[in-house]
Motif scaffolding. Structure first.
Motif, PDB file in Angstrom:
ATOM      1  N   ARG A 113       0.839  -1.204   0.000  1.00  0.00           N
ATOM      2  CA  ARG A 113       0.000   0.000   0.000  1.00  0.00           C
ATOM      3  C   ARG A 113       0.876   1.257   0.000  1.00  0.00           C
ATOM      4  O   ARG A 113       0.561   2.243  -0.634  1.00  0.00           O
ATOM      5  N   ASP A 143      -0.845  -4.161   3.651  1.00  0.00           N
ATOM      6  CA  ASP A 143      -1.467  -2.928   4.132  1.00  0.00           C
ATOM      7  C   ASP A 143      -0.734  -2.245   5.287  1.00  0.00           C
ATOM      8  O   ASP A 143      -1.239  -1.273   5.844  1.00  0.00           O
ATOM      9  N   THR A 181       1.612   0.365   6.343  1.00  0.00           N
ATOM     10  CA  THR A 181       2.119   1.545   5.635  1.00  0.00           C
ATOM     11  C   THR A 181       3.352   2.157   6.284  1.00  0.00           C
ATOM     12  O   THR A 181       3.983   3.031   5.713  1.00  0.00           O
ATOM     13  N   ASP A 210      -2.038  -7.392  -2.865  1.00  0.00           N
ATOM     14  CA  ASP A 210      -3.072  -6.764  -2.034  1.00  0.00           C
ATOM     15  C   ASP A 210      -3.964  -7.769  -1.312  1.00  0.00           C
ATOM     16  O   ASP A 210      -4.700  -7.401  -0.395  1.00  0.00           O
ATOM     17  N   ILE A 219      -3.054  -9.750   3.295  1.00  0.00           N
ATOM     18  CA  ILE A 219      -3.304  -8.990   4.515  1.00  0.00           C
ATOM     19  C   ILE A 219      -3.521  -9.987   5.646  1.00  0.00           C
ATOM     20  O   ILE A 219      -3.769 -11.170   5.409  1.00  0.00           O
TER      21      ILE A 219
END
Length: 172
Positions: A37, A126, A128, A76, A79
């Motif tokens: 992300r 995810d 960051t 993606d 997660i």
């Protein structure tokens, strides 16, 4: 007991019929994350490495297993909830004669250890910020301790975890 209380003595017999004749299944979890992300964390070869591991293991081990059950988790989709869902599914299905291989290619990081003991984390898509925000790691990343708990809860007696990530020695 130490206080002198004795329970009633009962004799019982255990009949063990030996190991099952069923061929083992392989649960093959491959996780590869090139695209994060936060684009400054993007990698070049993690997905290709995970794809390669999945392909080679699947091709070379067909005759060893009754069935190979793949869990390919990429970019993606990689997660925490999806990775845990795959491990939960394996936990409910794996028998003692089965085998599990978990291969992870992506970022790995040690927590700063500010409020808690330092701990190794694999870094899902995810996350960051890897450094300076341990609370984000504890919320979204997967600790080596969590992986260990899953390993202990999964009934498969043969388990291999391969962590292709920076600082992965911290998992030990």
């Amino acid at each position: 007991s130490k206080t002198g209380i004795e329970s009633e003595k009962v004799k019982f017999t255990i009949i063990y019929k030996g190991a099952t004749e069923a061929r083992p299944r392989l649960f093959l979890v491959t996780i590869g994350i090139d695209k994060y992300r936060n684009p400054k964390y993007n990698l070049n070869y993690a997905q290709a490495d995970a794809d390669g591991v999945a392909k080679v293991i699947s091709q070379k081990s067909k005759t060893l297993f009754q069935e190979i059950i793949p869990f390919a988790i990429r970019n993606d989709k990689a997660i925490k909830t999806n990775i845990y869902a795959a491990l939960e599914q394996i936990k409910t299905k794996a028998l003692e004669q089965d085998m599990i291989i978990v291969y992870y290619a992506g970022h790995g990081v040690m927590s700063g250890g500010s409020n808690k003991e330092k701990e190794f984390f694999i870094v899902p898509h995810d996350v960051t910020q890897m450094y300076g925000k341990d609370e984000l790691l504890f919320e979204k990343a997967i600790s080596a301790e969590d992986l260990k708990k899953y390993a202990q809860a999964i009934n498969a007696q043969k388990q291999v975890f391969i962590l292709d990530a920076c600082q992965s020695a911290g998992a030990l």
